[in-house]
Write a protein that holds these residues in place. Sequence first.
Motif, PDB file in Angstrom:
ATOM      1  N   LEU A 478       0.838  -1.209   0.000  1.00 17.75           N
ATOM      2  CA  LEU A 478       0.000   0.000   0.000  1.00 17.75           C
ATOM      3  C   LEU A 478       0.870   1.254   0.000  1.00 17.75           C
ATOM      4  CD1 LEU A 478      -2.621  -1.122   2.704  1.00 17.75           C
ATOM      5  CD2 LEU A 478      -3.080  -0.818   0.265  1.00 17.75           C
ATOM      6  N   MET A 495     -10.721   3.020  -2.948  1.00 21.10           N
ATOM      7  CA  MET A 495      -9.931   1.790  -2.951  1.00 21.10           C
ATOM      8  C   MET A 495     -10.722   0.632  -3.539  1.00 21.10           C
ATOM      9  SD  MET A 495      -7.955   1.721   0.708  1.00 21.10           S
ATOM     10  CE  MET A 495      -6.396   2.604   0.924  1.00 21.10           C
ATOM     11  N   GLU A 499      -7.572  -3.762  -2.295  1.00 18.36           N
ATOM     12  CA  GLU A 499      -6.809  -2.797  -1.493  1.00 18.36           C
ATOM     13  C   GLU A 499      -7.405  -2.668  -0.092  1.00 18.36           C
ATOM     14  OE1 GLU A 499      -5.207   0.171  -5.048  1.00 18.36           O
ATOM     15  OE2 GLU A 499      -7.228   0.417  -4.219  1.00 18.36           O
ATOM     16  N   GLN A 500      -8.721  -2.699  -0.023  1.00 14.08           N
ATOM     17  CA  GLN A 500      -9.358  -2.624   1.288  1.00 14.08           C
ATOM     18  C   GLN A 500      -9.012  -3.840   2.142  1.00 14.08           C
ATOM     19  OE1 GLN A 500     -13.602  -1.549   1.176  1.00 14.08           O
ATOM     20  NE2 GLN A 500     -13.304  -0.772  -0.898  1.00 14.08           N
ATOM     21  N   ARG A 502      -6.249  -5.491   1.961  1.00  9.93           N
ATOM     22  CA  ARG A 502      -4.865  -5.310   2.410  1.00  9.93           C
ATOM     23  C   ARG A 502      -4.792  -4.321   3.575  1.00  9.93           C
ATOM     24  NH1 ARG A 502      -3.847  -5.122  -3.167  1.00  9.93           N
ATOM     25  NH2 ARG A 502      -2.822  -3.078  -3.164  1.00  9.93           N
TER      26      ARG A 502
END
Length: 576
Positions: A478, A495, A499-500, A502
């Motif tokens: 990130l 996001m 990504e969320q 992560r």
Amino acid sequence: MNLNKKFLTAFWRLFNGYWKSGEKKQARLLLATVVGLNFALVYLLVQINAWYNEFYNSLQAYKWELFWPLIGKFAALAFIHIAIAVYAIYLRQLLQLRWRTWMTNEYLASWLKDGAYYRLKLYDSDMDNPDQRIQEDINQFVNITLQLLLGFLKQLTTLGAFGVVLWNLSGALDIPLSGATFQLPGYMLWFSLLYSITGTVLAHKVGRRLISLNFDQQRYEADFRFSMTRVRENSESVAFYNGEAAEGLTFADRYRLVVENFRRLMTQTKLLNFYSNGYAQLAVIVPIIMCAPRYFGGSMQLGGLMQTISAFGRVQDALSYFVDAYDGIAQLVAVTYRLTSFTDHLETVSAAAPALRQEAPPADSPDELAVRQVSVALPDGGILLQNLSFTLSRGRRLLITGGSGSGKSTLLRSLAGLWPYSSGQISWPPADRLMFLPQRPYLPLGTLRQAIFYPSTVEGKKDIDETALRRLMELTELSYFIDRLDVTDDWSRIMSLGEQQRVAFLRVLIARPQWAFLDEATSALDEPREERLYALLKEQLPDMGLISVGHRSTLFAIHDRELHLIGDGSCTCREL
């Protein structure tokens, strides 16, 4: 209006809490001050009413020397009246704000306690739009209650004060009866009583349907607003499906209910307004007609006529209070029932807390998670899991598998205390040493830094410095968000789901819990990245226990044991 025992009980239940709370002394003092100011306003109105007699009598007698002194007296009375009226409203609004704040905090605490906001959705009920009930209904309840209560006390005082004035001014009415003359003392007061009581009864007959119509209008408006909120929260999914036409039909259907009910509300309000305005206009001419015989007979001067008309108007206003306040009472009844039903549902959820007993681990095995005789059911009584027992030491990793609908996620909900249809016992550390990762992480509105530290505050995580945070962001891939840590935005929109997810792993690395529970928390990640994140947890937190729910075969190599749910209440467990 059927102000029956059910409504009065419901109203008292909502009303009584604040006045017996820890703020009761300040609240009662503030209420007494507002009531006192309203009594002072009534006293000033009586003085102004007496001024009418003096002023118009001086005009009738052409006494120029009294004109300006009387104008000055009126100006002084008016100035004092204005000052008291302004502060009476200001202090009432202050009391309204404090009462609303207390009720809002109480309802928010009950709504958030033990995950009630989540478990409310698990019960079949007619409970809708809790956000509206906390934000709008509480405000309406407090505002309308104070207006009606203070208005009633003021009008009751006005009735007493001006009733005496009207009795003394109106004198006796001679009524011929069977060759004799019958005298009716204080006839204007008696007529005002008859006029107002009749008006109140008729107002009830005309406006009683407003109660149910106001209740339905609030519900339809909230449903319409909620449907738009749903589209906004799921805008990407709707866009991918090209669901605009379907959503438009939903909006149109819900707005149609709003319009249809509002038209019924308009019709009923129109009838009530026809009646109310006609009633009010008739009240202007009636006292003049009733006083005309005495005035033209010479037994009443112009000042007495004007004072009587003013006093009649005050008494009639006081007696007609429920005519004027009918719409407010109808709204109060509707909002009281809405808040009471919300309270009932919260209490039902609280009383139906999961039977799964949670306790601290025994002293001889403090690092062990023990599940004993845990059973999980569906709301309709169907069995998902029966008498599950296992132990898991910290540092070990358990993978929960099974077909769709076998109860994998529901088991995690039960362990977390969210699922009410479960029983058994589990021993594990305090809640602040546990961390659950849902499939779709929640990112609150605010800065990215706040979203990363959620549910802890940034201030509560001073033990991790900026360098360490940036390093962990690099490890969870990130790093391209590092320069935007303090940017405020809707990060769940910006996001991707991967990504969320992560970010969720980053939260685990920051919080360093003793146990982590992952409910398909890598479903949006590719397999190599999934493997790297699990390896990162093992490297950074080697002593952390881990329980995962997942479907992928690649997860078997990352875990030590498998718990396979069959779906008929049974399961199997094996070492990997």
